[in-house]
Motif scaffolding. Structure first.
Motif, short mmCIF file in Angstrom:
data_model
loop_
_atom_site.label_atom_id
_atom_site.label_comp_id
_atom_site.label_asym_id
_atom_site.label_seq_id
_atom_site.Cartn_x
_atom_site.Cartn_y
_atom_site.Cartn_z
N ILE A 167 0.86 -1.18 0.00
CA ILE A 167 0.00 0.00 0.00
C ILE A 167 0.90 1.23 0.00
O ILE A 167 1.95 1.26 0.64
N GLU A 168 0.50 2.26 -0.72
CA GLU A 168 1.23 3.53 -0.75
C GLU A 168 1.49 4.01 0.69
O GLU A 168 0.65 3.87 1.57
N SER A 182 1.67 6.91 2.33
CA SER A 182 0.76 7.85 3.00
C SER A 182 -0.57 7.19 3.34
O SER A 182 -1.13 7.43 4.42
N GLU A 183 -1.05 6.32 2.47
CA GLU A 183 -2.31 5.61 2.75
C GLU A 183 -2.12 4.63 3.91
O GLU A 183 -2.95 4.54 4.81
N TRP A 184 -0.99 3.89 3.90
CA TRP A 184 -0.73 2.92 4.96
C TRP A 184 -0.66 3.64 6.31
O TRP A 184 -1.28 3.22 7.29
N GLY A 244 -1.84 6.59 7.15
CA GLY A 244 -3.16 7.13 7.50
C GLY A 244 -4.10 6.07 8.06
O GLY A 244 -4.78 6.29 9.07
N ARG A 245 -4.14 4.94 7.42
CA ARG A 245 -5.01 3.85 7.88
C ARG A 245 -4.55 3.30 9.22
O ARG A 245 -5.36 3.00 10.11
N TRP A 261 5.23 1.49 9.55
CA TRP A 261 5.23 1.33 8.08
C TRP A 261 6.60 0.82 7.62
O TRP A 261 6.67 -0.08 6.80
#
Length: 144
Positions: A3-4, A6-8, A10-11, A36
């Motif tokens: 997963i990208e 920033s997305e990882w 954030g989640r 991450w």
């Protein structure tokens, strides 16, 4: 299935705040980025759940790097055993004397190099290119 970043992050942060609302918001970006770096092979929500539950093993930096690199190697070649990927990751950790290379970048760089090395041998035998065969027991040296 990475997963990208920033997305990882954030989640992970969102889930951690859901399951552990007393987490210091000021430290959350650093916590999320550290997780991450070493655990991006896992779903961020799963990593946050395990962190909140206190069920993640505490490892030193070297061991965490080796395990992350091992996971990345296994994603590149699922036929490699856990023992083979851990042994290879340990060698890569030892080779990075500055201790600055990202474990996933190291795994992918090794993969790319192995592909390039096998491309020159492609015409020698009719075998398909298999970059990590040398690290598995069924590699060329095991065949005799």
């Amino acid at each position: 299935m990475l997963i990208e970043k920033s997305e990882w992050i954030g989640r992970f942060a969102t889930r951690l705040m859901e399951v552990q609302p007393d987490t210091s918001i000021g430290l959350l970006p650093q916590i999320a980025e550290t997780f991450w770096y070493y655990m991006r092979h896992r779903l961020p929500e799963e990593a946050a759940d395990h962190r909140a539950a206190g069920s993640l093993r505490v490892r030193n930096r070297g061991r965490a790097w080796i395990e992350a690199c091992s996971e990345a190697l296994r994603e590149l070649d699922s036929r490699m055993s856990n023992a083979a990927t851990l042994a290879l990751a340990e060698k890569l950790w030892d080779a990075d004397w500055v201790r600055a290379v990202d474990p996933y970048v190291m795994a992918h760089a090794l993969w790319d190099q192995a592909v390039l090395m096998t491309m020159g041998r492609e015409g020698e035998d009719a075998q398909p290119i298999d970059p990590f065969a040398v690290f598995r027991s069924e590699g060329p040296e095991a065949r005799g």
